[in-house]
Enzyme design. Structure first.
Site: not given
Ligand code: 5GP
Ligand code: ZN
Length: 113
Positions: A30-31, A87, A93-94, A100, A102
């Protein structure tokens, strides 16, 4: 899907730090990590979220669930523990509308919602 950020990552049009890749699944960092380990695991097939998944996606989703503990071993958090979060939709909060998961670990979680 042409206008999807994660499809562009899959197609290497946008760079990412790839941890694992096979014909159906991609895992990358994740960035904006919320913990020392924060990976994203995605199907290469564009699915908007879990609501978009169908019976035909059963083996793909099972494959992802079974890959995640292996990745946890690889990055050294299998024993200390980790969270898996997907999400779905606005209330969750997607932000990126490509399904995806997490994979988050490396420290004690702040909450256990
Ligand atoms: P969501 O809120 O949709 O579940 O989470 C999307 C995640 O994608 C966020 O944690 C965000 O940091 C991550 N993200 C967004 N854009 C990029 C990107 O270009 N590269 C990577 N590696 N992660 C991204
Ligand atoms: Zn996509």
């Amino acid at each position: 899907m042409t206008d999807c950020l994660f499809c562009k990552i899959i197609n290497k049009e946008i760079p990412s730090e790839i941890i694992y890749e096979d014909q159906a699944v991609l895992c990358f960092k994740d960035i904006n990590p919320v913990a020392p380990v924060h990976l994203l695991i995605i199907p290469k097939k564009h699915l908007r979220d879990l609501n978009s998944a169908e019976q035909a996606d059963q083996s793909l989703l099972g494959r992802i669930l079974l890959i995640m503990p292996k990745l946890a071993v690889e990055v050294g958090i299998a024993q200390s523990g980790y969270r898996v979060v997907a999400n779905n939709g606005p209330d969750a909060g997607q932000i990126v509308e490509h399904l995806h998961f997490h994979l988050i670990g490396g420290q004690m979680s702040a909450d256990f919602a």
